[in-house]
Motif scaffolding. Structure first.
Motif, mmCIF file in Angstrom:
data_model
loop_
_atom_site.group_PDB
_atom_site.id
_atom_site.type_symbol
_atom_site.label_atom_id
_atom_site.label_comp_id
_atom_site.label_asym_id
_atom_site.label_seq_id
_atom_site.Cartn_x
_atom_site.Cartn_y
_atom_site.Cartn_z
ATOM 1 N N THR A 191 -3.608 4.985 -45.622
ATOM 2 C CA THR A 191 -4.837 5.034 -44.663
ATOM 3 C C THR A 191 -5.868 4.047 -45.189
ATOM 4 O O THR A 191 -6.608 3.351 -44.421
ATOM 5 N N THR A 212 0.409 14.078 -48.964
ATOM 6 C CA THR A 212 -0.962 13.671 -48.594
ATOM 7 C C THR A 212 -1.642 12.679 -49.480
ATOM 8 O O THR A 212 -2.307 11.720 -48.702
ATOM 9 N N PHE A 242 -11.604 10.694 -44.537
ATOM 10 C CA PHE A 242 -11.977 11.043 -46.070
ATOM 11 C C PHE A 242 -13.453 11.250 -46.136
ATOM 12 O O PHE A 242 -13.813 12.300 -46.767
ATOM 13 N N PHE A 286 -8.519 13.910 -46.154
ATOM 14 C CA PHE A 286 -8.357 13.091 -47.561
ATOM 15 C C PHE A 286 -9.530 13.030 -48.290
ATOM 16 O O PHE A 286 -9.780 12.143 -49.236
ATOM 17 N N TYR A 321 -9.513 12.409 -52.065
ATOM 18 C CA TYR A 321 -8.901 11.126 -52.441
ATOM 19 C C TYR A 321 -9.869 9.826 -51.962
ATOM 20 O O TYR A 321 -9.558 8.992 -52.231
ATOM 21 N N ALA A 340 -3.315 9.485 -47.670
ATOM 22 C CA ALA A 340 -4.426 8.600 -47.819
ATOM 23 C C ALA A 340 -4.456 7.415 -48.390
ATOM 24 O O ALA A 340 -5.362 6.471 -48.150
#
Length: 354
Positions: free
Chosen positions: A173, A166, A220, A63, A66, A170
């Motif tokens: 999450t 996705t 991330f 991710f 993002y 993200a």
């Protein structure tokens, strides 16, 4: 210098020590037994540079794009990257035969004594009437086992795993990460409704939250793996050296050729304080005195640098920066005598007449 040795026990052919003579040979000959005695070489010292090269491989998170939107992070790398660094340089010494130092020991036949002359595989003199000294073996590099990668997705609840895009995964999450941060803060400050009474249990809960938080963050921020490999560079200097390139290291490519400007140069300087390579000396006369020619090594100062940054300085004995001397003539003529030479310099380590 290889460990395998020739034992020239001039066995059934008995040789008395009393007739021992030594003389240099004008051209290198095949080492070993001759009808008159033994042909041998003296060593010159080799420098072995053992490098540990660490490779770091960065993999962007699933991710990563993002991270700014949901975590307000602008420092997250988006592309994979591999970099190389030198983590350790160790210098060890070995030896090869010096073809400019070839000698013949003449031993006359007799009935009472034998001479055992020990040579290396390539004919370098190691010992006489004694066991050769052993060169400590370089430690074998064993890379550490890679830690088993944590399956990050096992920390994701079904609603995140089944999200339709996705971007949605993200977002959910990131919310879970913030919830974990809040939960940790409540436990530490004692504000949690289900605060454990046992301190050990509290520590365990906090550590589990930290592990889960760290794992989710890698979705991330990405992850970095490390791998270390061993390399060896060999150098047998015959003279002083002033800031000569030993090797080059590219941060992106690893070890590269010496003339590849993509790599940062690592320099070597070898100084001979006594300047023995410019001095002239007379070789002792072995025909008159007998005995064995041996090295009297010189001492050099070796400096390693990375560009203009000094890394280390070493003081080392080296055979080719010294002289040749004649040892043990009268001892070998009169008494049973044992001689041991240093395997990497050819210097006398032990000389004893019984």
């Amino acid at each position: 210098m290889r460990n395998h040795r020739w034992l020239l026990a001039l066995g059934f052919w008995l040789l008395t020590i009393s007739g021992l003579q030594a003389q240099p040979l004008p051209a290198p000959m095949k080492p070993g037994r001759t009808p008159e005695g033994v042909v041998y070489f003296l060593p010159k010292t080799v420098l072995n540079f053992h490098l540990l090269l660490e490779q770091q491989t960065f993999t962007p998170g699933e991710f990563a794009r993002y991270a700014e939107r949901y975590l307000h992070r602008t420092d997250i790398a988006q592309e994979p990257l591999t970099t190389y660094t030198i983590s350790d340089i160790t210098i060890r010494q070995s030896a090869v035969r010096d073809t400019s130092k070839c000698f013949n020991v003449r031993l006359k036949s007799g009935k009472s004594e034998t001479a055992e002359v020990r040579l290396s595989d390539d004919g370098v003199l190691l010992a006489v009437n004694a066991e050769p000294l052993k060169t400590p073996a370089a430690p074998t590099f064993k890379p550490s086992p890679r830690p088993k990668a944590d399956d990050v997705h096992r920390y994701l609840p079904p609603e995140i795993l089944t999200a339709g895009s996705t971007a949605k995964k993200a977002e959910l999450t990131a919310q879970l990460i913030f919830e974990l941060q809040e939960r940790r803060q409540q436990l530490i400050t004692g504000e949690a409704d289900d605060l454990p009474q046992d301190e050990q249990q509290l520590r365990y809960l906090v550590s589990e939250i930290d592990r889960q938080h760290q794992a989710l963050m890698t979705l991330f921020t990405g992850s970095t793996s490390r791998d270390t490999t061993a390399h060896m560079l060999t150098l047998c200097p015959e003279r002083e050296m002033k800031r000569e390139i030993l090797f080059r290291l590219s941060q992106r490519l690893g070890l590269v050729d010496k003339d590849d400007l993509a790599g940062t140069p690592y320099y070597i300087t070898i100084e001979d304080p006594n300047h023995t390579d410019t001095l002239k000396y007379t070789l002792p006369d072995g025909k008159k005195e007998g005995g064995f020619y041996v090295n009297q090594p010189g001492t050099v100062r070796l400096t390693l640098q990375r560009e203009d940054q000094p890394l280390s300085t070493h003081t080392l004995p080296m055979a080719q920066f010294g002289f040749v001397t004649l040892r043990g003539g009268q001892l070998f003529k009169r008494y049973p005598t044992r001689l041991q030479l240093h395997p990497t310099t050819g210097a006398v380590e032990y000389l004893h007449a019984e």
